[in-house]
Design a protein around this motif. Structure first.
Motif, PDB file in Angstrom:
ATOM      1  N   THR A   1     -86.615 -37.343 -30.430  1.00 39.44           N
ATOM      2  CA  THR A   1     -87.099 -37.101 -31.787  1.00 39.44           C
ATOM      3  C   THR A   1     -87.697 -38.374 -32.373  1.00 39.44           C
ATOM      4  O   THR A   1     -87.026 -39.410 -32.421  1.00 39.44           O
ATOM      5  CB  THR A   1     -85.949 -36.634 -32.699  1.00 39.44           C
ATOM      6  OG1 THR A   1     -85.352 -35.470 -32.129  1.00 39.44           O
ATOM      7  CG2 THR A   1     -86.462 -36.315 -34.100  1.00 39.44           C
ATOM      8  N   PRO A   2     -88.958 -38.322 -32.799  1.00 44.11           N
ATOM      9  CA  PRO A   2     -89.563 -39.531 -33.366  1.00 44.11           C
ATOM     10  C   PRO A   2     -88.997 -39.863 -34.737  1.00 44.11           C
ATOM     11  O   PRO A   2     -88.755 -38.977 -35.559  1.00 44.11           O
ATOM     12  CB  PRO A   2     -91.043 -39.160 -33.465  1.00 44.11           C
ATOM     13  CG  PRO A   2     -91.052 -37.678 -33.592  1.00 44.11           C
ATOM     14  CD  PRO A   2     -89.894 -37.188 -32.759  1.00 44.11           C
ATOM     15  N   ASP A   3     -88.757 -41.119 -34.966  1.00 43.19           N
ATOM     16  CA  ASP A   3     -88.310 -41.599 -36.278  1.00 43.19           C
ATOM     17  C   ASP A   3     -89.456 -42.458 -36.823  1.00 43.19           C
ATOM     18  O   ASP A   3     -89.520 -43.664 -36.594  1.00 43.19           O
ATOM     19  CB  ASP A   3     -87.024 -42.409 -36.137  1.00 43.19           C
ATOM     20  CG  ASP A   3     -86.496 -42.889 -37.498  1.00 43.19           C
ATOM     21  OD1 ASP A   3     -87.174 -42.634 -38.515  1.00 43.19           O
ATOM     22  OD2 ASP A   3     -85.435 -43.532 -37.527  1.00 43.19           O
ATOM     23  N   ILE A   4     -90.386 -41.803 -37.498  1.00 41.11           N
ATOM     24  CA  ILE A   4     -91.594 -42.482 -37.966  1.00 41.11           C
ATOM     25  C   ILE A   4     -91.397 -42.945 -39.408  1.00 41.11           C
ATOM     26  O   ILE A   4     -91.120 -42.138 -40.299  1.00 41.11           O
ATOM     27  CB  ILE A   4     -92.820 -41.553 -37.863  1.00 41.11           C
ATOM     28  CG1 ILE A   4     -93.029 -41.141 -36.401  1.00 41.11           C
ATOM     29  CG2 ILE A   4     -94.066 -42.237 -38.420  1.00 41.11           C
ATOM     30  CD1 ILE A   4     -94.120 -40.109 -36.206  1.00 41.11           C
ATOM     31  N   ARG A   5     -91.585 -44.211 -39.610  1.00 44.59           N
ATOM     32  CA  ARG A   5     -91.406 -44.799 -40.943  1.00 44.59           C
ATOM     33  C   ARG A   5     -92.740 -45.397 -41.395  1.00 44.59           C
ATOM     34  O   ARG A   5     -93.195 -46.393 -40.859  1.00 44.59           O
ATOM     35  CB  ARG A   5     -90.306 -45.855 -40.903  1.00 44.59           C
ATOM     36  CG  ARG A   5     -88.984 -45.294 -40.378  1.00 44.59           C
ATOM     37  CD  ARG A   5     -87.887 -46.318 -40.307  1.00 44.59           C
ATOM     38  NE  ARG A   5     -86.660 -45.758 -39.722  1.00 44.59           N
ATOM     39  CZ  ARG A   5     -85.519 -46.407 -39.582  1.00 44.59           C
ATOM     40  NH1 ARG A   5     -85.420 -47.678 -40.014  1.00 44.59           N
ATOM     41  NH2 ARG A   5     -84.462 -45.832 -39.029  1.00 44.59           N
ATOM     42  N   ARG A   6     -93.317 -44.731 -42.362  1.00 41.77           N
ATOM     43  CA  ARG A   6     -94.673 -45.113 -42.784  1.00 41.77           C
ATOM     44  C   ARG A   6     -94.642 -46.262 -43.796  1.00 41.77           C
ATOM     45  O   ARG A   6     -93.868 -46.245 -44.755  1.00 41.77           O
ATOM     46  CB  ARG A   6     -95.392 -43.908 -43.383  1.00 41.77           C
ATOM     47  CG  ARG A   6     -96.895 -44.077 -43.463  1.00 41.77           C
ATOM     48  CD  ARG A   6     -97.585 -42.913 -44.149  1.00 41.77           C
ATOM     49  NE  ARG A   6     -97.429 -41.636 -43.464  1.00 41.77           N
ATOM     50  CZ  ARG A   6     -98.130 -40.547 -43.784  1.00 41.77           C
ATOM     51  NH1 ARG A   6     -99.023 -40.602 -44.769  1.00 41.77           N
ATOM     52  NH2 ARG A   6     -97.938 -39.421 -43.142  1.00 41.77           N
ATOM     53  N   VAL A   7     -95.521 -47.240 -43.592  1.00 34.52           N
ATOM     54  CA  VAL A   7     -95.678 -48.367 -44.525  1.00 34.52           C
ATOM     55  C   VAL A   7     -97.144 -48.349 -44.986  1.00 34.52           C
ATOM     56  O   VAL A   7     -98.017 -48.962 -44.366  1.00 34.52           O
ATOM     57  CB  VAL A   7     -95.340 -49.719 -43.864  1.00 34.52           C
ATOM     58  CG1 VAL A   7     -95.401 -50.841 -44.897  1.00 34.52           C
ATOM     59  CG2 VAL A   7     -93.972 -49.673 -43.192  1.00 34.52           C
ATOM     60  N   PRO A   8     -97.454 -47.648 -46.072  1.00 34.51           N
ATOM     61  CA  PRO A   8     -98.848 -47.491 -46.499  1.00 34.51           C
ATOM     62  C   PRO A   8     -99.319 -48.587 -47.456  1.00 34.51           C
ATOM     63  O   PRO A   8     -98.528 -49.374 -47.983  1.00 34.51           O
ATOM     64  CB  PRO A   8     -98.827 -46.148 -47.212  1.00 34.51           C
ATOM     65  CG  PRO A   8     -97.467 -46.105 -47.849  1.00 34.51           C
ATOM     66  CD  PRO A   8     -96.538 -46.834 -46.889  1.00 34.51           C
ATOM     67  N   TYR A   9    -100.621 -48.613 -47.661  1.00 38.00           N
ATOM     68  CA  TYR A   9    -101.274 -49.482 -48.652  1.00 38.00           C
ATOM     69  C   TYR A   9    -100.886 -50.959 -48.511  1.00 38.00           C
ATOM     70  O   TYR A   9    -100.584 -51.632 -49.503  1.00 38.00           O
ATOM     71  CB  TYR A   9    -100.977 -48.996 -50.075  1.00 38.00           C
ATOM     72  CG  TYR A   9    -101.419 -47.575 -50.328  1.00 38.00           C
ATOM     73  CD1 TYR A   9    -102.767 -47.236 -50.333  1.00 38.00           C
ATOM     74  CD2 TYR A   9    -100.485 -46.560 -50.556  1.00 38.00           C
ATOM     75  CE1 TYR A   9    -103.183 -45.922 -50.557  1.00 38.00           C
ATOM     76  CE2 TYR A   9    -100.882 -45.245 -50.778  1.00 38.00           C
ATOM     77  CZ  TYR A   9    -102.244 -44.940 -50.785  1.00 38.00           C
ATOM     78  OH  TYR A   9    -102.646 -43.659 -51.000  1.00 38.00           O
ATOM     79  N   VAL A  10    -100.872 -51.442 -47.296  1.00 39.72           N
ATOM     80  CA  VAL A  10    -100.548 -52.849 -47.055  1.00 39.72           C
ATOM     81  C   VAL A  10    -101.756 -53.712 -47.395  1.00 39.72           C
ATOM     82  O   VAL A  10    -102.861 -53.477 -46.896  1.00 39.72           O
ATOM     83  CB  VAL A  10    -100.129 -53.073 -45.586  1.00 39.72           C
ATOM     84  CG1 VAL A  10     -99.886 -54.554 -45.316  1.00 39.72           C
ATOM     85  CG2 VAL A  10     -98.875 -52.262 -45.271  1.00 39.72           C
ATOM     86  N   GLU A  11    -101.553 -54.714 -48.242  1.00 37.48           N
ATOM     87  CA  GLU A  11    -102.664 -55.549 -48.692  1.00 37.48           C
ATOM     88  C   GLU A  11    -102.427 -57.041 -48.477  1.00 37.48           C
ATOM     89  O   GLU A  11    -103.309 -57.844 -48.773  1.00 37.48           O
ATOM     90  CB  GLU A  11    -102.933 -55.292 -50.185  1.00 37.48           C
ATOM     91  CG  GLU A  11    -103.337 -53.853 -50.509  1.00 37.48           C
ATOM     92  CD  GLU A  11    -103.564 -53.646 -51.997  1.00 37.48           C
ATOM     93  OE1 GLU A  11    -103.148 -54.534 -52.779  1.00 37.48           O
ATOM     94  OE2 GLU A  11    -104.133 -52.606 -52.376  1.00 37.48           O
ATOM     95  N   ASP A  12    -101.257 -57.413 -47.974  1.00 33.49           N
ATOM     96  CA  ASP A  12    -100.985 -58.845 -47.854  1.00 33.49           C
ATOM     97  C   ASP A  12    -100.251 -59.157 -46.552  1.00 33.49           C
ATOM     98  O   ASP A  12     -99.585 -58.305 -45.956  1.00 33.49           O
ATOM     99  CB  ASP A  12    -100.159 -59.328 -49.046  1.00 33.49           C
ATOM    100  CG  ASP A  12     -98.818 -58.609 -49.110  1.00 33.49           C
ATOM    101  OD1 ASP A  12     -97.831 -59.159 -48.606  1.00 33.49           O
ATOM    102  OD2 ASP A  12     -98.782 -57.476 -49.659  1.00 33.49           O
TER     103      ASP A  12
END
Length: 269
Positions: A31-42
Motif C-alpha cells: 500500500t503506497p503511503d504518499i505524502r504530498r508537499v505542494p507549493y514549495v517555493e524555497d
C-alpha cells in the motif's frame, strides 16, 4: 513490505506527480503511503523534506520546474543518501534540446490550462442555454447581452465570444412582444445592439426562406415588416442606452473584436 512512504514534492498542487507515483506503485504488492508537499517555493523546505525522508527511509518524487530548485533537491538528496526521482525535469530538458525552445519555468501551468478549458466549456454551455431569449434569467447572469432582430448573427456571435470564455445571452427583438424586463435592469455597458441595413437583411432573409423551401415572398422577408422590426429595435436600444454595432458588412470576428475591445476599455476605467 506492507507500505512505502513517498514524498511527492511540487511547486504547484502536485497532482501530476501524485498520479505518476500511484501508477508506478500500483505495480507492487504494498500500500503506497504518499505524502504530498505542494507549493514549495524555497530551498529550506526542500532541505527539510530530505531530512524527514531520510529518517523515514522514504523516496522523494518531485515536479519542480525551476532548474535551481530541481538541482538543489537532487544534490541534497544524494548527499543524504535519499532516493530521489525527477518526474518532469528530464522531459523539459529533452524538449528544450530537441526544439531549441526556452521553457517558461513557471509552476502550475497545467492547472491554469485546465481551469481555462473548463471556463470555456461553461461559457459555451451558457450561450446554448440562454440563446434566442429562451430564459430571460440568463440576462442578469451574462457577461454580455446581445440584442437585435432575427438574422443579425446573434447566435454565432454568442458562440464565438463563448470561446473567449465570456458568458453571453442573446435576445431577439420582435415588435409584437415586449422585451423581457431583465433587459432594462442589466448595466447598459454589458448590452450590445446589433444593427443591420434593411436591404442587406431583406436579402439574408430571402435566402433563409429559400433554404427552408419556402417562398421568399413571406412576411418574414417583407420590407415593410423589416422596417417595422428595425424601428422597434431602435426604440429598445435607445431606451437601454447601450452601444450599437452595425453588422451589415462585418464578419463575426470583426463584430466580436469590437465588443471585446469595448469590454477591455471599460475594465481599464
Amino acid at each position: 513490505m506492507s507500505n512505502q512512504i513517498v514524498y511527492v514534492v511540487s511547486d504547484s498542487v502536485g497532482e501530476t506527480a501524485d498520479l505518476v507515483v500511484r501508477a508506478a506503485m500500483g505495480q507492487f504488492l504494498f500500500t503506497p503511503d504518499i505524502r504530498r508537499v505542494p507549493y514549495v517555493e524555497d530551498m529550506g523546505t526542500l532541505k527539510e523534506v530530505v531530512s524527514i525522508a531520510k529518517s523515514n527511509g522514504a523516496i522523494i518524487c518531485f515536479t519542480l520546474v525551476k532548474p535551481e530548485m530541481r538541482n538543489y533537491l537532487i544534490n541534497e538528496a544524494q548527499a543524504e543518501g535519499v532516493q530521489v526521482y525527477d518526474i518532469i525535469g528530464p522531459l523539459i530538458d529533452c524538449i528544450q534540446a530537441t526544439t531549441g525552445a526556452i521553457p517558461r519555468f513557471e509552476p502550475g501551468l497545467v492547472r491554469k490550462l485546465d481551469e481555462d478549458y473548463f471556463k470555456k466549456i461553461e461559457a459555451i454551455e451558457f450561450a446554448v442555454k440562454y440563446d434566442d431569449g429562451r430564459d430571460p434569467r440568463g440576462i442578469l447572469k451574462a457577461d454580455i447581452v446581445l440584442i437585435g432582430v432575427s438574422r443579425t448573427s446573434k447566435t454565432p456571435l454568442s458562440q464565438y465570444l463563448a470561446h473567449k470564455r465570456l458568458k453571453v445571452a442573446n435576445v431577439p427583438l420582435v415588435p409584437e412582444i415586449d422585451p423581457p424586463e431583465e433587459l432594462y435592469r442589466v448595466p447598459k455597458e454589458k448590452c450590445f445592439g446589433l444593427k443591420i441595413d434593411p436591404d442587406k437583411l431583406n436579402n439574408i432573409r430571402k435566402e433563409r426562406l429559400k433554404s427552408l423551401g419556402l417562398s421568399d415572398g413571406a412576411s418574414y422577408a417583407n420590407m415593410n415588416r423589416i422596417q417595422s422590426e428595425l424601428k422597434h429595435f431602435e426604440n429598445v436600444v435607445s431606451k437601454i442606452g447601450c452601444q450599437v454595432i452595425d453588422v451589415s458588412n462585418k464578419a463575426i470576428e470583426e463584430t466580436a473584436n469590437l465588443i471585446l475591445n469595448a469590454i477591455q476599455t471599460q475594465r481599464r476605467f
